[in-house]
Motif scaffolding. Structure first.
Motif, PDB file in Angstrom:
ATOM      1  N   UNK A  25       0.832  -1.204   0.000  1.00  0.00           N
ATOM      2  CA  UNK A  25       0.000   0.000   0.000  1.00  0.00           C
ATOM      3  C   UNK A  25       0.869   1.257   0.000  1.00  0.00           C
ATOM      4  N   UNK A  26       1.934   1.238   0.814  1.00  0.00           N
ATOM      5  CA  UNK A  26       2.800   2.415   0.922  1.00  0.00           C
ATOM      6  C   UNK A  26       3.502   2.728  -0.401  1.00  0.00           C
ATOM      7  N   UNK A  32      -1.666  12.139  -7.699  1.00  0.00           N
ATOM      8  CA  UNK A  32      -0.704  11.947  -6.602  1.00  0.00           C
ATOM      9  C   UNK A  32      -1.333  12.340  -5.262  1.00  0.00           C
ATOM     10  N   UNK A  55      -3.877   6.779   1.165  1.00  0.00           N
ATOM     11  CA  UNK A  55      -2.988   6.051   2.085  1.00  0.00           C
ATOM     12  C   UNK A  55      -3.484   6.231   3.522  1.00  0.00           C
ATOM     13  N   UNK A  73       5.843  11.199  -8.511  1.00  0.00           N
ATOM     14  CA  UNK A  73       5.122  12.033  -9.489  1.00  0.00           C
ATOM     15  C   UNK A  73       5.303  13.513  -9.153  1.00  0.00           C
ATOM     16  N   UNK A  74       5.118  13.856  -7.869  1.00  0.00           N
ATOM     17  CA  UNK A  74       5.211  15.269  -7.463  1.00  0.00           C
ATOM     18  C   UNK A  74       6.619  15.807  -7.717  1.00  0.00           C
ATOM     19  N   UNK A  76       4.848   6.223  -5.020  1.00  0.00           N
ATOM     20  CA  UNK A  76       4.467   6.605  -6.389  1.00  0.00           C
ATOM     21  C   UNK A  76       4.042   8.076  -6.472  1.00  0.00           C
ATOM     22  N   UNK A  77       3.119   8.535  -5.619  1.00  0.00           N
ATOM     23  CA  UNK A  77       2.755   9.958  -5.706  1.00  0.00           C
ATOM     24  C   UNK A  77       3.913  10.911  -5.417  1.00  0.00           C
ATOM     25  N   UNK A  78       4.792  10.544  -4.478  1.00  0.00           N
ATOM     26  CA  UNK A  78       5.945  11.416  -4.218  1.00  0.00           C
ATOM     27  C   UNK A  78       6.828  11.513  -5.453  1.00  0.00           C
ATOM     28  N   UNK A 117       7.151  16.280 -11.514  1.00  0.00           N
ATOM     29  CA  UNK A 117       6.429  17.452 -12.059  1.00  0.00           C
ATOM     30  C   UNK A 117       7.099  18.750 -11.581  1.00  0.00           C
ATOM     31  N   UNK A 118       7.497  18.765 -10.307  1.00  0.00           N
ATOM     32  CA  UNK A 118       8.204  19.949  -9.788  1.00  0.00           C
ATOM     33  C   UNK A 118       9.437  20.226 -10.626  1.00  0.00           C
ATOM     34  N   UNK A 165       2.391   2.075  -3.451  1.00  0.00           N
ATOM     35  CA  UNK A 165       1.440   2.609  -4.430  1.00  0.00           C
ATOM     36  C   UNK A 165       0.912   3.984  -4.019  1.00  0.00           C
ATOM     37  N   UNK A 166       0.675   4.192  -2.741  1.00  0.00           N
ATOM     38  CA  UNK A 166      -0.006   5.429  -2.333  1.00  0.00           C
ATOM     39  C   UNK A 166       0.909   6.478  -1.677  1.00  0.00           C
ATOM     40  N   UNK A 167       2.179   6.145  -1.471  1.00  0.00           N
ATOM     41  CA  UNK A 167       3.103   7.162  -0.950  1.00  0.00           C
ATOM     42  C   UNK A 167       4.311   7.328  -1.884  1.00  0.00           C
ATOM     43  N   UNK A 189       1.407  23.625  -7.272  1.00  0.00           N
ATOM     44  CA  UNK A 189       1.452  22.169  -7.110  1.00  0.00           C
ATOM     45  C   UNK A 189       0.958  21.775  -5.720  1.00  0.00           C
TER      46      UNK A 189
END
Lengths: 48, 472
Positions: free
Chosen positions: A28-29, B62, B69, A39-40, A35-37, A43-44, A31-33, B213
């Motif tokens: 879970x961590x 994201x 989570x 991505x962020x 991966x989004x980090x 993009x930054x 996929x949901x922590x 963002x």
């Protein structure tokens, strides 16, 4: 097996699902922590 | 066992393994059904203010995942393992009587969500019917009310049949809505072309890209956290953690972002649409595409209202004073009538407050998630007293002081304060410190830390955590 209308207040261990395992937690961590980090941060980097 | 539970109502009792009949399809169908609605377009329209299409969609995704989570850890394992819904799962943290706060929170939040959906449905569907020439301009208000009553009637009939109706209705609605969403996306891309979509600039961004963002990450996190009441009610029916987690992430994360993405694209290429592509379909797509858009409005909003109403009714039935006094049907009526009143009386005003409403969800849900995670995983090691969860007598493991856990409420208040320090949800203005972690994450972390420290020094909580009172 308990009666449908009778709450299972005396549920033995085997009447419950197993607790969340470390393997499931890390899955879970990722996929949901993680991966989004990723991505962020990406993009930054692209936008700045 | 000091007290067998008094509950004999199937809606309030914990579900046993034999009761859990939802596999991946039913959980995916219902979480997706909850996630997909025209509010996704509204969220997409907000994203387009700050970011372009690609970065806006990815950043929203994201943020939603991060929110998921927290909300999955807080609500899913306890609900799935013990067969509880959201409000009952608050008893270990807020106390037997304190958990009534959860009823108020869930009830108010879901009536808010359902009202937004009902208002958007009645206004949009009516406008589409007028555009297509099916309703004269003079009859728009009457058609709005007729659409609202029709939607509420369908939701009421489905929810009145309980979880068995959701088991088939959720997936059926989901697949219809996904097919219609793909149709809309194809039409938008054919109308405007990829080049215009990808090159469209955000409408009113801040100068700082980092701030743009972070605001969108926060919007995503708040959206993810807002699924807290839904998640417990739905995943308690799942057969295992594995059949609950993956479809929840798919439905509430991926599919929700996909629909919000349509709203982002639509707002960027046609700002006056406010993210809703249904008018484009009605104006330029001909009768069949217009009807397709209309069907999307109905399926998407009715599906979400159905899950939201089911969750509210379930929450209402957890109130000790009400659970034996009102029937499921009466609870359904109590849940739907306020939606009718809000939609008819103050529809426009309520809709205008949507971003603030969403931010308030984050204010309330984030500290609750932080507290629940610390309580369930760290303090109680995933073991709850089933007797305590269903006992209403003083002296039980979750009775604390007068039925209320002060540590839980103090932690909640401090967590909310942490949110307000870094973000103003009314003016939608970030403050100092916001650009580091947003607002919801610090709020959850602060609430969880205060709860941990407070529980360790609170004698009442220490007593409740002694092994003799715990039972699996």
């Amino acid at each position: 097996m308990q009666h449908r209308d009778s709450p299972n207040t005396t549920a033995p261990e085997n009447a419950l699902h197993r607790p969340l395992s470390w393997k499931q937690f890390w899955g879970l961590a990722v996929v949901t922590i993680a991966l989004p980090l990723a991505i962020i941060i990406t993009i930054e980097g692209v936008l700045s | 066992m000091s007290e067998p539970t008094q509950s004999t109502d199937p809606s309030t009792r914990p579900l046993t393994l034999a009761d859990k009949k939802w596999g991946i399809l039913a959980t995916f169908g219902n979480t997706t059904s909850a996630a997909i609605a025209t509010w996704s377009f509204v969220a997409g329209a907000t994203v387009a203010v700050y970011l372009d299409a690609v970065s806006g969609i990815l950043i929203t995704f994201a943020g939603v995942l991060i929110g998921l989570f927290l909300v999955i850890l807080a609500a899913l394992p306890v609900s799935q393992r013990y067969g509880l819904e959201a409000v009952r799962s608050l008893r270990p943290t807020l106390g037997v009587r304190g958990s009534v706060f959860g009823v108020i929170l869930v009830f108010a939040t879901l009536i808010g969500w359902n009202s937004v959906l009902a208002i958007v449905l009645m206004q949009s569907a009516s406008a589409v019917l007028e555009t297509m020439g099916f309703v004269p301009g003079s009859a728009v208000r009457a058609s709005q009310i007729a659409i609202l009553l029709f939607a509420v009637l369908i939701v009421g009939v489905l929810v009145n049949r309980g979880a068995s109706a959701l088991r088939w209705a959720g997936p059926a609605i989901t697949f219809a809505v996904i097919a219609l969403a793909v149709m809309m996306l194809v039409f938008i891309v054919k109308t405007y072309g990829w080049s215009k979509i990808l090159n469209a600039a955000p409408l009113q961004p801040f100068e700082s890209q980092h701030l743009n963002i972070m605001i969108m990450v926060e919007l995503g996190v708040a959206s993810g956290l807002s699924w807290w009441p839904y998640l417990g009610s739905l995943t308690r029916h799942s057969r295992s953690v594995n059949t609950a987690v993956a479809p929840s992430v798919m439905g509430l994360g991926i599919i929700m972002t996909m629909i919000a993405g349509i709203g982002v694209i639509m707002t960027l290429v046609m700002p006056e649409s406010e993210g809703n592509p249904v008018f484009l379909l009605a104006n330029s797509g001909g009768v069949w595409l217009g009807l397709g858009g209309l069907l999307f409005l109905f399926f998407a909003n009715i599906g979400t209202m159905m899950v939201g109403t089911y969750t509210s009714v379930l929450a209402l039935k957890q109130t000790p004073a009400l659970e034996h006094k009102i029937s499921w049907r009466t609870a359904t009526l109590i849940t739907l009538v306020p939606v009718l009143i809000v939609s008819i009386a103050i529809g426009d005003l309520f809709l205008a407050s949507y971003p603030t409403f969403l931010a308030f969800s984050g204010v309330l849900m984030a500290p609750i998630c932080g507290i629940q995670i610390v309580d369930y995983f760290i303090l109680r090691r995933q073991r709850l007293s089933m007797e305590g969860l269903y006992s209403t007598k003083p002296g039980g493991p979750y009775w604390y002081r007068g039925g209320v856990n002060p540590v839980g409420f103090i932690s909640l208040a401090i967590g909310m304060l942490a949110f307000f320090i870094v973000f103003d949800p009314i003016a939608y203005e970030p403050k100092e410190g916001f650009d580091f972690l947003g607002a919801s994450l610090p709020s959850a972390i602060v609430a969880g830390l205060v709860y941990y420290g407070g529980s360790k020094i609170s004698r009442s909580t220490r007593v409740s955590l002694t092994p003799t009172t715990e039972r699996d």
